[in-house]
Design a protein around this motif. Structure first.
Motif, PDB file in Angstrom:
ATOM      1  N   LEU A   1       0.828  -1.196   0.000  1.00  0.00           N
ATOM      2  CA  LEU A   1       0.000   0.000   0.000  1.00  0.00           C
ATOM      3  C   LEU A   1       0.868   1.253   0.000  1.00  0.00           C
ATOM      4  O   LEU A   1       0.595   2.222  -0.714  1.00  0.00           O
ATOM      5  CB  LEU A   1      -0.929  -0.009   1.212  1.00  0.00           C
ATOM      6  N   GLY A   2       1.937   1.234   0.804  1.00  0.00           N
ATOM      7  CA  GLY A   2       2.835   2.379   0.836  1.00  0.00           C
ATOM      8  C   GLY A   2       3.483   2.627  -0.513  1.00  0.00           C
ATOM      9  O   GLY A   2       3.600   3.774  -0.956  1.00  0.00           O
ATOM     10  N   GLY A   3       3.914   1.546  -1.185  1.00  0.00           N
ATOM     11  CA  GLY A   3       4.513   1.713  -2.499  1.00  0.00           C
ATOM     12  C   GLY A   3       3.546   2.294  -3.518  1.00  0.00           C
ATOM     13  O   GLY A   3       3.902   3.175  -4.307  1.00  0.00           O
ATOM     14  N   VAL A   4       2.304   1.797  -3.501  1.00  0.00           N
ATOM     15  CA  VAL A   4       1.296   2.316  -4.429  1.00  0.00           C
ATOM     16  C   VAL A   4       1.022   3.790  -4.165  1.00  0.00           C
ATOM     17  O   VAL A   4       0.939   4.613  -5.092  1.00  0.00           O
ATOM     18  CB  VAL A   4       0.000   1.488  -4.327  1.00  0.00           C
ATOM     19  N   LEU A   5       0.878   4.145  -2.881  1.00  0.00           N
ATOM     20  CA  LEU A   5       0.605   5.540  -2.539  1.00  0.00           C
ATOM     21  C   LEU A   5       1.770   6.442  -2.938  1.00  0.00           C
ATOM     22  O   LEU A   5       1.571   7.568  -3.408  1.00  0.00           O
ATOM     23  CB  LEU A   5       0.319   5.665  -1.040  1.00  0.00           C
TER      24      LEU A   5
ATOM     25  N   PRO B   1      14.432  -2.004   0.766  1.00  0.00           N
ATOM     26  CA  PRO B   1      13.933  -0.826   0.042  1.00  0.00           C
ATOM     27  C   PRO B   1      15.048   0.074  -0.461  1.00  0.00           C
ATOM     28  O   PRO B   1      14.970   0.629  -1.572  1.00  0.00           O
ATOM     29  CB  PRO B   1      13.071  -0.115   1.085  1.00  0.00           C
ATOM     30  N   ALA B   2      16.120   0.258   0.323  1.00  0.00           N
ATOM     31  CA  ALA B   2      17.251   1.066  -0.134  1.00  0.00           C
ATOM     32  C   ALA B   2      17.935   0.416  -1.333  1.00  0.00           C
ATOM     33  O   ALA B   2      18.309   1.090  -2.302  1.00  0.00           O
ATOM     34  CB  ALA B   2      18.255   1.272   0.997  1.00  0.00           C
ATOM     35  N   TYR B   3      18.068  -0.900  -1.305  1.00  0.00           N
ATOM     36  CA  TYR B   3      18.693  -1.621  -2.422  1.00  0.00           C
ATOM     37  C   TYR B   3      17.852  -1.495  -3.686  1.00  0.00           C
ATOM     38  O   TYR B   3      18.372  -1.193  -4.770  1.00  0.00           O
ATOM     39  CB  TYR B   3      18.852  -3.091  -2.031  1.00  0.00           C
ATOM     40  N   VAL B   4      16.540  -1.716  -3.558  1.00  0.00           N
ATOM     41  CA  VAL B   4      15.664  -1.696  -4.731  1.00  0.00           C
ATOM     42  C   VAL B   4      15.552  -0.292  -5.314  1.00  0.00           C
ATOM     43  O   VAL B   4      15.674  -0.084  -6.531  1.00  0.00           O
ATOM     44  CB  VAL B   4      14.266  -2.239  -4.371  1.00  0.00           C
ATOM     45  N   GLN B   5      15.330   0.712  -4.466  1.00  0.00           N
ATOM     46  CA  GLN B   5      15.039   2.055  -4.952  1.00  0.00           C
ATOM     47  C   GLN B   5      16.291   2.884  -5.239  1.00  0.00           C
ATOM     48  O   GLN B   5      16.332   3.615  -6.230  1.00  0.00           O
ATOM     49  CB  GLN B   5      14.158   2.800  -3.943  1.00  0.00           C
ATOM     50  N   ILE B   6      17.285   2.784  -4.376  1.00  0.00           N
ATOM     51  CA  ILE B   6      18.468   3.638  -4.526  1.00  0.00           C
ATOM     52  C   ILE B   6      19.548   2.960  -5.363  1.00  0.00           C
ATOM     53  O   ILE B   6      20.094   3.558  -6.288  1.00  0.00           O
ATOM     54  CB  ILE B   6      19.018   4.043  -3.146  1.00  0.00           C
TER      55      ILE B   6
ATOM     56  N   ARG C   1      19.267   0.007  -7.264  1.00  0.00           N
ATOM     57  CA  ARG C   1      18.806  -0.501  -8.558  1.00  0.00           C
ATOM     58  C   ARG C   1      17.924   0.498  -9.313  1.00  0.00           C
ATOM     59  O   ARG C   1      17.672   0.334 -10.504  1.00  0.00           O
ATOM     60  CB  ARG C   1      18.041  -1.812  -8.354  1.00  0.00           C
ATOM     61  N   GLY C   2      17.404   1.525  -8.619  1.00  0.00           N
ATOM     62  CA  GLY C   2      16.611   2.546  -9.281  1.00  0.00           C
ATOM     63  C   GLY C   2      15.211   2.109  -9.652  1.00  0.00           C
ATOM     64  O   GLY C   2      14.579   2.702 -10.538  1.00  0.00           O
ATOM     65  N   ASP C   3      14.665   1.105  -8.971  1.00  0.00           N
ATOM     66  CA  ASP C   3      13.318   0.625  -9.264  1.00  0.00           C
ATOM     67  C   ASP C   3      12.288   1.265  -8.330  1.00  0.00           C
ATOM     68  O   ASP C   3      12.630   2.046  -7.438  1.00  0.00           O
ATOM     69  CB  ASP C   3      13.275  -0.904  -9.176  1.00  0.00           C
ATOM     70  N   SER C   4      11.017   0.893  -8.494  1.00  0.00           N
ATOM     71  CA  SER C   4       9.924   1.608  -7.833  1.00  0.00           C
ATOM     72  C   SER C   4       9.717   1.190  -6.388  1.00  0.00           C
ATOM     73  O   SER C   4      10.117   0.093  -5.964  1.00  0.00           O
ATOM     74  CB  SER C   4       8.616   1.376  -8.605  1.00  0.00           C
ATOM     75  N   ALA C   5       9.031   2.062  -5.638  1.00  0.00           N
ATOM     76  CA  ALA C   5       8.665   1.752  -4.259  1.00  0.00           C
ATOM     77  C   ALA C   5       7.662   0.602  -4.214  1.00  0.00           C
ATOM     78  O   ALA C   5       7.673  -0.209  -3.280  1.00  0.00           O
ATOM     79  CB  ALA C   5       8.077   2.991  -3.594  1.00  0.00           C
ATOM     80  N   THR C   6       6.789   0.514  -5.211  1.00  0.00           N
ATOM     81  CA  THR C   6       5.825  -0.591  -5.251  1.00  0.00           C
ATOM     82  C   THR C   6       6.547  -1.926  -5.334  1.00  0.00           C
ATOM     83  O   THR C   6       6.200  -2.888  -4.636  1.00  0.00           O
ATOM     84  CB  THR C   6       4.876  -0.429  -6.453  1.00  0.00           C
TER      85      THR C   6
END
Length: 503
Positions: free
Chosen positions: A150-154, A285-290, A292-297
């Protein structure tokens, strides 16, 4: 459990759901908050740490609040404050105001767990407390499933503000239901005096210690003035509190309950495991978003297998702990979580498969489900009803202090490792990646992946240490009374405080 007790248990899970969703939903938001509020990861870590420290600040007063106002008023008041803090956090205008409003949330949330646990455990006999704890543990299944996704979608489709405002409908529903399901108020009793001196020693002491941990990533390690000064001062204040608690008649926390069978081992296990497990929540979340540059979802979706296995194993383990050795059950859980975390640290690199990360998360979740709630159940089982408020307050205080300390420590480890492996990021750490151009960022991915790997390894060390303290948990389950279950009074009588409740 009879129907009334079961309904009470289901209701109390609603308050727990608020706290769990609020913790997990903010984890995927940390990188976005760094960018939107123009700050760094260590400072944003205080969005989590301030909440956890506010929990710690108010938790030691829970037994006194129960004695002064009764469990019903204490629980409803905590719900109201938590919900109001959520609305204010969504209205925050900068990182400072967000941290302050998160602390307001924590002041309400800090009473939810110990008051709710006191009500719930007092409503059932000791040998059936595992079943009640399995209900109280349901938010551990539902919250991590709902929160990150839900947090990622928001975050991707609305705003980070909505990750706080989603608490409003749940909190309002809990307030309305509580007026019908919570035990009716009893005649007010005169509580023991609040240990104000103890409060002024313990809360600043813990805050300074966590502050020191959070600064290690920016100040060149532990051996530096900005770290050593608050760490030493915090240690002195906490030591003074411990010394004083053994000498006064009504201490803020009754440390004497640690002499009950299993309590000391349980508190130590909860401290180390909570620090290692929850402190590592920000790493993926830091690995995925920062990195790898992918989305919060996507960061939220990767956590679903871990949330599922945690919740499912929790339902099994909290029932098993009524019948099998808590020492063996919890030891196996810690070993499983540690093995999964070590494996995750070993495989993380610049292009690790997300499927593999999710599978290892599921293994870690199995270990978590067999550890935290079973440990609290086993540790509190030997406490008589009069000591339940003090015992549950102590365990929840230890747990949430450790979450704050673990989050600060692992965030600092992540920032320190990023600065060490990529000197251009020194001082700001991994969060500075969000400001880099794509070409420069791509060149730093291997170094940034190593930074996350290092932080995950710190988590594994903390989890491994928890195995040793779990050896002091009870080796045998508590048998039922010879004559069958004792007559358990309704929740109103069971949850009510003794004439002179101890804090």
């Amino acid at each position: 459990m009879d129907g009334r007790t079961r309904r009470l248990g289901w209701y109390l899970t609603l308050g727990g759901l608020l706290a769990v969703i609020d913790t997990t939903v903010t984890v995927v938001a940390l990188p976005r908050l760094v960018e939107d509020l123009d700050t760094n990861l260590t400072t944003v870590g205080w969005v989590t740490s301030a909440y956890a420290l506010a929990l710690v600040a108010v938790m030691p007063t829970a037994a006194w609040v129960i004695g002064r106002y009764g469990p019903r008023a204490a629980y409803l008041g905590a719900l109201l404050l938590f919900t109001a803090g959520s609305v204010l956090a969504g209205l925050a205008w900068d990182i400072g105001s967000l941290i302050v409003f998160r602390a307001v949330q924590g002041l309400g949330g800090g009473l939810l767990n110990p008051v709710g646990m006191t009500i719930a455990l007092a409503a059932v006999p000791p040998h059936r407390r595992g079943r009640m704890m399995s209900l109280l543990g349901l938010p551990v299944l539902v919250g991590p499933l709902i929160g990150p996704v839900l947090g990622g979608v928001l975050l991707d489709h609305a705003s980070w503000r909505w990750i706080f405002w989603i608490n409003l409908p749940v909190g309002a529903a809990a307030l309305l239901l509580g007026r019908r399901l919570l035990p009716p108020p009893e005649a007010r009793r005169e509580p023991a005096p609040l240990d104000v001196t103890g409060l002024l020693l313990l809360c600043p002491g813990l805050t300074l210690a966590v502050l020191a941990l959070s600064l290690t990533g920016e100040s060149g390690g532990v051996v530096s003035g900005p770290v050593l000064v608050p760490l030493a001062l915090g240690a002195v204040l906490v030591a003074a509190f411990v010394r004083r608690a053994g000498r006064v008649r009504h201490p803020l926390l009754r440390l004497s309950v640690l002499r009950a069978p299993g309590m000391a081992g349980g508190a130590g296990t909860v401290a180390l495991f909570a620090a290692g497990y929850f402190g590592a929540f920000l790493t993926i979340p830091a690995y995925v978003q920062i990195v790898r540059g992918d989305s919060a979802t996507l960061a939220g979706v990767i956590g679903i297998p871990q949330a599922l296995t945690t919740g499912l194993m929790l339902q099994v383990a909290t029932r098993l702990v009524d019948r099998v050795s808590a020492r063996r059950l919890v030891g196996l859980g810690i070993a499983t979580a540690t093995a999964g975390t070590v494996a995750r640290a070993l495989v993380l690199d610049a292009d690790t498969s997300y499927a593999l990360i999710a599978v290892l998360g599921a293994v870690i979740g199995l270990g978590m489900g067999a550890t935290l709630m079973p440990t609290m159940t086993a540790a509190s089982r030997s406490l008589p009803p009069a000591d339940l408020p003090s015992g549950t307050t102590l365990l929840t205080t230890v747990s949430h202090t450790s979450v704050a300390a673990g989050t600060a420590l692992i965030a600092a480890a992540l920032s320190w490792a990023a600065g060490r492996s990529a000197p251009a990021l020194a001082g700001e750490g991994i969060a500075a990646v969000a400001r880099l151009d794509p070409v420069t960022r791509a060149g730093l991915v291997p170094e940034l992946a190593w930074s996350v790997q290092f932080a995950v390894a710190v988590s594994a060390v903390l989890l491994g240490l928890a195995w040793f303290t779990s050896r002091r948990l009870p080796g045998r389950p508590v048998p039922p009374p010879a004559g069958g279950d004792p007559a358990v009074s309704n929740a109103r009588g069971a949850a009510g405080p003794p004439p002179r409740p101890s804090t």
